[in-house]
Design a protein around this motif. Structure first.
Motif, PDB file in Angstrom:
ATOM      1  N   LEU A  62       0.837  -1.211   0.000  1.00 27.62           N
ATOM      2  CA  LEU A  62       0.000   0.000   0.000  1.00 27.62           C
ATOM      3  C   LEU A  62       0.866   1.253   0.000  1.00 27.62           C
ATOM      4  O   LEU A  62       0.582   2.221  -0.720  1.00 27.62           O
ATOM      5  CB  LEU A  62      -0.939  -0.006   1.213  1.00 27.62           C
ATOM      6  N   ALA A  63       1.944   1.202   0.795  1.00 26.10           N
ATOM      7  CA  ALA A  63       2.845   2.365   0.878  1.00 26.10           C
ATOM      8  C   ALA A  63       3.517   2.607  -0.475  1.00 26.10           C
ATOM      9  O   ALA A  63       3.610   3.752  -0.934  1.00 26.10           O
ATOM     10  CB  ALA A  63       3.888   2.122   1.953  1.00 26.10           C
ATOM     11  N   ALA A  64       3.942   1.499  -1.107  1.00 22.15           N
ATOM     12  CA  ALA A  64       4.604   1.624  -2.406  1.00 22.15           C
ATOM     13  C   ALA A  64       3.639   2.183  -3.444  1.00 22.15           C
ATOM     14  O   ALA A  64       4.015   3.039  -4.267  1.00 22.15           O
ATOM     15  CB  ALA A  64       5.137   0.270  -2.842  1.00 22.15           C
ATOM     16  N   ALA A  65       2.392   1.704  -3.387  1.00 23.48           N
ATOM     17  CA  ALA A  65       1.378   2.173  -4.341  1.00 23.48           C
ATOM     18  C   ALA A  65       1.124   3.661  -4.155  1.00 23.48           C
ATOM     19  O   ALA A  65       0.989   4.415  -5.119  1.00 23.48           O
ATOM     20  CB  ALA A  65       0.097   1.375  -4.158  1.00 23.48           C
ATOM     21  N   LYS A  66       1.094   4.063  -2.897  1.00 26.81           N
ATOM     22  CA  LYS A  66       0.844   5.470  -2.576  1.00 26.81           C
ATOM     23  C   LYS A  66       1.987   6.339  -3.123  1.00 26.81           C
ATOM     24  O   LYS A  66       1.748   7.404  -3.702  1.00 26.81           O
ATOM     25  CB  LYS A  66       0.755   5.609  -1.049  1.00 26.81           C
ATOM     26  N   LYS A  67       3.200   5.804  -2.941  1.00 27.41           N
ATOM     27  CA  LYS A  67       4.379   6.530  -3.411  1.00 27.41           C
ATOM     28  C   LYS A  67       4.338   6.689  -4.936  1.00 27.41           C
ATOM     29  O   LYS A  67       4.589   7.767  -5.478  1.00 27.41           O
ATOM     30  CB  LYS A  67       5.621   5.724  -3.007  1.00 27.41           C
TER      31      LYS A  67
ATOM     32  N   LYS B  58       1.735   6.610  -6.832  1.00 23.35           N
ATOM     33  CA  LYS B  58       0.644   7.517  -7.180  1.00 23.35           C
ATOM     34  C   LYS B  58       1.102   8.961  -7.027  1.00 23.35           C
ATOM     35  O   LYS B  58       0.846   9.812  -7.896  1.00 23.35           O
ATOM     36  CB  LYS B  58      -0.551   7.234  -6.254  1.00 23.35           C
ATOM     37  N   ALA B  59       1.801   9.207  -5.925  1.00 22.14           N
ATOM     38  CA  ALA B  59       2.284  10.569  -5.655  1.00 22.14           C
ATOM     39  C   ALA B  59       3.286  11.007  -6.729  1.00 22.14           C
ATOM     40  O   ALA B  59       3.266  12.141  -7.195  1.00 22.14           O
ATOM     41  CB  ALA B  59       2.922  10.614  -4.270  1.00 22.14           C
ATOM     42  N   LYS B  60       4.129  10.086  -7.111  1.00 24.58           N
ATOM     43  CA  LYS B  60       5.139  10.369  -8.135  1.00 24.58           C
ATOM     44  C   LYS B  60       4.471  10.753  -9.448  1.00 24.58           C
ATOM     45  O   LYS B  60       4.887  11.687 -10.136  1.00 24.58           O
ATOM     46  CB  LYS B  60       6.004   9.119  -8.364  1.00 24.58           C
ATOM     47  N   LYS B  61       3.426  10.021  -9.769  1.00 21.45           N
ATOM     48  CA  LYS B  61       2.702  10.273 -11.032  1.00 21.45           C
ATOM     49  C   LYS B  61       2.093  11.667 -11.032  1.00 21.45           C
ATOM     50  O   LYS B  61       2.025  12.348 -12.049  1.00 21.45           O
ATOM     51  CB  LYS B  61       1.632   9.207 -11.250  1.00 21.45           C
ATOM     52  N   LYS B  62       1.603  12.048  -9.841  1.00 18.98           N
ATOM     53  CA  LYS B  62       0.982  13.385  -9.724  1.00 18.98           C
ATOM     54  C   LYS B  62       2.038  14.464  -9.942  1.00 18.98           C
ATOM     55  O   LYS B  62       1.820  15.472 -10.541  1.00 18.98           O
ATOM     56  CB  LYS B  62       0.351  13.535  -8.357  1.00 18.98           C
TER      57      LYS B  62
END
Lengths: 431, 560
Positions: B549-554, B556-560
């Motif tokens: 979940l943490a990796a996915a969040k990271k 996602k944030a990177k993509k933004k």
């Protein structure tokens, strides 16, 4: 009437059927003008032998869509590109072909393989043109197709038989180009005899004779003032139709024995091979037999099992039968298509078009059985020895049937080399 | 390893026991009728199919625990290996230091002795130039010169010896430095591997914790790739064995692959001459039976360090296209291009019965979970149900919706490319290509057909919800009938998930390459595919770990 035909052809297809035939046909054409009559009372084998002594013939097996060289003549088992099939030994020592051709393998001593073809062409139409004319397509000029060329060169001038018959392989009148309509393919659509070969029930022989005589007179009168190629075509069509009607026996395909049907198979291709055998026995110069389809962009291996499973046995039977009847040494057999298929297997488990490194098989007249020319690399992606193209193949076909491939046609007075002068015959497979 | 397999096997028994217990405690009326049941119970058609929610998967925890244990053991072994390498490296470094010190000293000695020798030789030269005329002095001078000469010679010899020693030490030093460099490389690689293994072990541990907190369920909406295994040829078939230890895959080549799911170590099984499109594994023993396109069937011990064919039998003329082991492990059924289905004894690798009736190549065979029936499917979509005991043909089913004769290309296209029977034996599904518009380009609709076993009736024709074209190469029921998964493609690859009986998928995923086969892990949470791009992929459908979940969040944030 037939003599007139020769003279008329000279006017627009200069280079002339007659003169070329006389000059270049080296296979005993003195008897060429003899009709097929006079074989009555002979056995089938005797008749065939007599015919063979007189004439060279050609049969092309056209595997439409492009058969895979890796699943036929140039297998690479165990390699990344080789597919799932194994290679098998054949009746030709040291020559292996795909396991999908077990019957053909037993006839390999009659066949030669050309494994180094590079036509640099991956388009169906253009590839077919190269393989059937020996040249790349050129704008503004059309070379005659193989069937029309050989009909022109090898058919006895007075023969009532069509020189080029296509069985289940299609064909167009355009194939003859400057050689004239007499050498265009007679297409047996659906593998059936031409329609209306029998005289109409209401017509008597006497009335028909009178009718023809009247038509001929009207035509001659018309030609005195307005002779054109078209009028010749019309006249020739009537002549050809009459000749066909007189020799309608060649199209009677109703007498194959049960054993033959069993050996060749009841499917269309088996029947077409039997028909081709009969046409060759009856003296037709050039027969093209089609087998479709090999354009296997998807599921290449399943489709090759299916298609070659149908092709292999009748093809082998045909060769074997021609040999047994003494016809093989006078009949050139060519098994070809427009291109090969990619060594790389795609995501649909298929193979795509590939003109870069592929193979064909030839056999019979003038061919050294069991010979192999050319070599591809381990994965079949490149020719590494004796690269040839359509030009080399044309020289080879011509020379195999005893014709001089370096001669020229003269349509409209222009010299046109019969085969590409930049290439030469593949001598190592010629007998 | 065998012990480990036995542990895994008992886990499967536990899984079955849990399932059976679940059935026995529920009153008949309350039974979720479309759920997995003991295959020995009377067969019954269930209509309409209840659209039940996701089923809890109690077996997932013990599988995760076993994976975590295995990963922990591997991590420990790797730590040991890293320590060993570190110790070796230290030893070599000490030896290098020692050598360097010795060299320094020897070189200093050479320097001083060379100077001494030079002095002696200089003195000797000078004394020879000043030769005394007095005979007595001359004799004394000669004696002295002789002694100096001797000293010089001795010194010279010592110097030679020292220089040789220096050379040897320099050579040793070079070798040791090479060894040091190699060990450093090995240690770095081992360290990296250890880091990865620790991360993996942590992940397995996180799954254990997660599944201990709550029994997981499989949800295709959580579909994600968790591992990839590479080979040198396109992969053509795959399965995960009953112990959950291995991902097994046949390829477009003769080598068969066995990947350890935790360590990712690959073992190539050699014995076939052609492609392996179908194989099966024993449910209670480490048995693997493969069928290849050269027509042979091979028996292997899945747990052997380097498995070799125990039996290699010529089974069919032409391709072997179908292989299935009976639920009790006593029989193996094969099907092939000779249009035959054959039954063999697993123990003796002997032919027991040949089942004739198909008129076209047999593409798939599968035992009914009861073990009493066998179903086979062919090129034209004809399906036959056989009585295993008598060999009698019981029924025919019509699957011709996934077959066509293409009149343009003069070719038969389609057939039963994938086949599966639900674990409760109530349904079976076939997959392939329907609605073909161009046989030789493979243009058609990927299609799954669902049948009711009891009535033989077609329950649903399942297709993608978009205009995707291609072949559906494989189909599998989720172990708990939560959904049906199927894979396929043309030039790109897809996985679809349908609820039982629904025509359109509730989830679908575009994947990196065209998949030719799929299988579920016995935990019901993971699934594998065999792909054209020479890669087998493992996907997870269970809940994400905190790290994921943490990796996915990271990301996602990177993509933004």
């Amino acid at each position: 009437m037939q003599g007139k035909g020769v003279t008329m052809r000279c006017n627009y297809a200069c280079g002339s059927h007659e003169s070329l035939t006389r000059r270049s046909f080296m296979g005993g054409t003195a008897a060429g003008a003899l009709s097929m009559l006079g074989f009555g009372g002979m056995t089938q084998v005797q008749a065939a032998k007599k015919l063979a002594a007189q004439q060279k013939q050609v049969v092309v097996f056209w595997l439409s869509g492009g058969v895979s060289q890796l699943e036929t003549w140039d297998p690479k088992p165990g390699t990344e590109t080789g597919g799932p099939f194994q290679a098998i030994s054949t009746s030709a020592p040291g020559v292996q072909i795909s396991e999908l051709l077990p019957y053909t393998a037993q006839q390999m001593h009659h066949l030669a393989l050309v494994r180094g073809i590079n036509t640099r062409e991956n388009n169906h139409g253009k590839g077919a043109y190269i393989m059937q004319t020996g040249r790349k397509e050129q704008p503004g000029f059309a070379y005659p197709y193989l069937g029309s060329s050989f009909s022109s060169h090898l058919s006895p001038p007075d023969s009532p038989l069509p020189g080029y018959i296509s069985v289940g392989a299609g064909g167009s009148s355009k194939e003859a180009t400057f050689l004239g309509p007499r050498h265009a393919p007679l297409v047996l659509s659906g593998g059936k005899a031409p329609a209306n070969l029998e005289m109409h029930a209401s017509m008597t022989t006497e009335r028909d004779k009178l009718r023809r005589s009247l038509r001929s007179k009207v035509s001659q009168r018309f030609e005195q003032k307005r002779k054109t190629a078209h009028t010749e075509v019309y006249n020739e069509s009537f002549d050809q139709a009459a000749a066909l009607m007189s020799r309608r026996d060649i199209f009677d395909f109703s007498h194959f024995s049960d054993k033959d049907v069993e050996r060749y198979g009841k499917h269309d291709f088996g029947q077409h091979c039997l028909m081709a055998r009969q046409l060759i026995e009856k003296g037709v110069t050039f027969v093209k037999v089609g087998h479709t389809n090999y354009d296997t962009h998807s599921e290449n291996f399943n489709f090759h099992i299916e298609q070659l499973g149908e092709f292999d046995r009748p093809f082998a039977m045909f060769i074997s039968d021609l040999y047994d009847r003494g016809l093989l040494e006078h009949t050139l057999i060519i098994c070809m298509c427009e291109f090969g298929r990619t060594p790389k297997i795609n995501s649909r488990v298929g193979r795509d078009h590939w003109g870069t490194a592929w193979s064909i098989a030839v056999g019979g007249a003038g061919i050294k059985g069991g010979a192999v020319s050319g070599k591809t690399n381990e994965t079949g992606t490149q020719v590494i020895d004796r690269e040839v193209n359509g030009g080399h193949l044309f020289h080879t076909y011509y020379q195999a049937v005893g014709l001089d491939s370096t001669e020229e046609f003269y349509p409209n007075g222009q010299p046109i080399a019969k085969a590409d002068p930049k290439t030469e015959a593949i001598k190592e497979i010629l007998a | 390893m065998i012990k480990f397999y036995q542990r895994r096997s008992s886990l499967i028994c536990l899984q079955t026991a849990v399932m059976l217990c679940g059935i026995s405690v529920l009153p008949a009326a309350e039974k979720p009728t479309d759920k997995t049941e003991n295959s020995q119970l009377p067969l019954q058609a269930v209509k309409p199919i209840l659209n039940h929610g996701p089923t809890s998967l109690p077996a997932a925890l013990p599988f995760a625990e076993l994976d975590a244990d295995k990963a922990a053991r591997m991590t420990a072994a790797q730590e040991k290996a890293v320590n060993q390498l570190t110790a070796e490296l230290k030893q070599v470094e000490a030896e290098i230091n020692q050598l360097q010190t010795e060299l320094k000293e020897a070189k200093q000695k050479i320097k001083s002795e060379t100077e001494a020798l030079n002095t002696i030789q200089q003195n000797l030269k000078e004394s020879q130039n000043k030769k005394p005329e007095d005979p007595q002095n001359k004799d004394q001078a000669d004696d002295s010169a002789e002694a100096v000469k001797l000293k010089a010679e001795t010194l010279s010899r010592e110097l030679n010896t020292l220089e040789q020693q220096v050379k040897q030490r320099e050579q040793s030093l070079t070798e040791k430095q090479k060894q040091q460099a190699e060990l450093k490389k090995q240690a770095a690689a081992a360290e990296k591997q250890l880091t990865e293994q620790r991360a993996k072990a942590n992940q397995f541990q996180e799954f254990v914790k997660l599944f201990r907190d709550q029994q997981p369920t499989a949800d295709p909406e959580r579909f994600r790739e968790v591992a990839a295994f590479s080979h040198s040829r396109p992969l053509y078939s795959c399965k995960i064995d009953a112990s959950g230890n291995y991902l097994l895959a046949g390829a477009q080549g003769s080598a068969f692959n066995r990947w350890d799911l935790v360590s990712a170590e690959n073992t190539e099984l050699l014995g076939h001459q052609s492609w392996v499109r179908r194989f099966d594994v024993g449910r209670a023993s480490p048995l693997l039976i493969t069928g290849a396109y050269e027509g042979k069937v091979a028996w292997w011990n899945l747990e052997a360090e380097q498995p070799k064919p125990q039996h290699l039998v010529t089974a069919h003329k032409g391709y072997v296209r179908a292989v299935a082991i009976s639920p009790d492990g006593s029989l193996v059924a094969t099907g092939g291009n000779d249009c035959l289905v054959k039954l063999w004894s697993v123990k003796e690798a002997k032919l027991i019965r040949t089942l004739s009736g198909h008129e076209h190549q047999v593409y798939n065979v599968k035992f009914h979970p009861s073990g009493r029936w066998l179903i086979s499917g062919d090129l034209r979509g004809n399906l036959k149900q056989w009585d295993v005991e008598t060999g009698k043909l019981e029924r025919d089913f019509d699957g011709s919706a996934i077959y066509k004769y293409d009149t343009t290309f003069h070719g038969h296209i389609g057939g039963v490319r994938g086949m599966d029977i639900s674990r409760d034996g109530k349904y079976f599904a076939i997959s392939g290509i329907g609605g073909v518009s161009n046989a030789f380009a493979g243009i058609g609709v990927p299609t799954v057909i669902l049948f009711d076993w009891a009535t033989g009736k077609r329950l649903a024709v399942m297709t993608p919800d978009d205009n995707f074209k291609g072949t559906c190469w494989g189909v599998r029921f989720h172990p708990e009938n939560d959904f049906i998964a199927a894979v396929g493609g043309n030039s790109s690859g897809m996985i679809w998930f349908w609820k039982l009986g629904e025509d359109k998928p509730f989830a679908s995923e575009k994947i990196k390459s065209v998949p030719y086969d799929l299988d579920f892990h016995p935990d019901g949470l993971r699934m594998c595919v065999a792909c054209f791009d020479k890669t087998a992929r493992l996907y997870h459908l269970g809940p994400e770990t905190p790290a994921e979940l943490a990796a996915a969040k990271k990301t996602k944030a990177k993509k933004k």
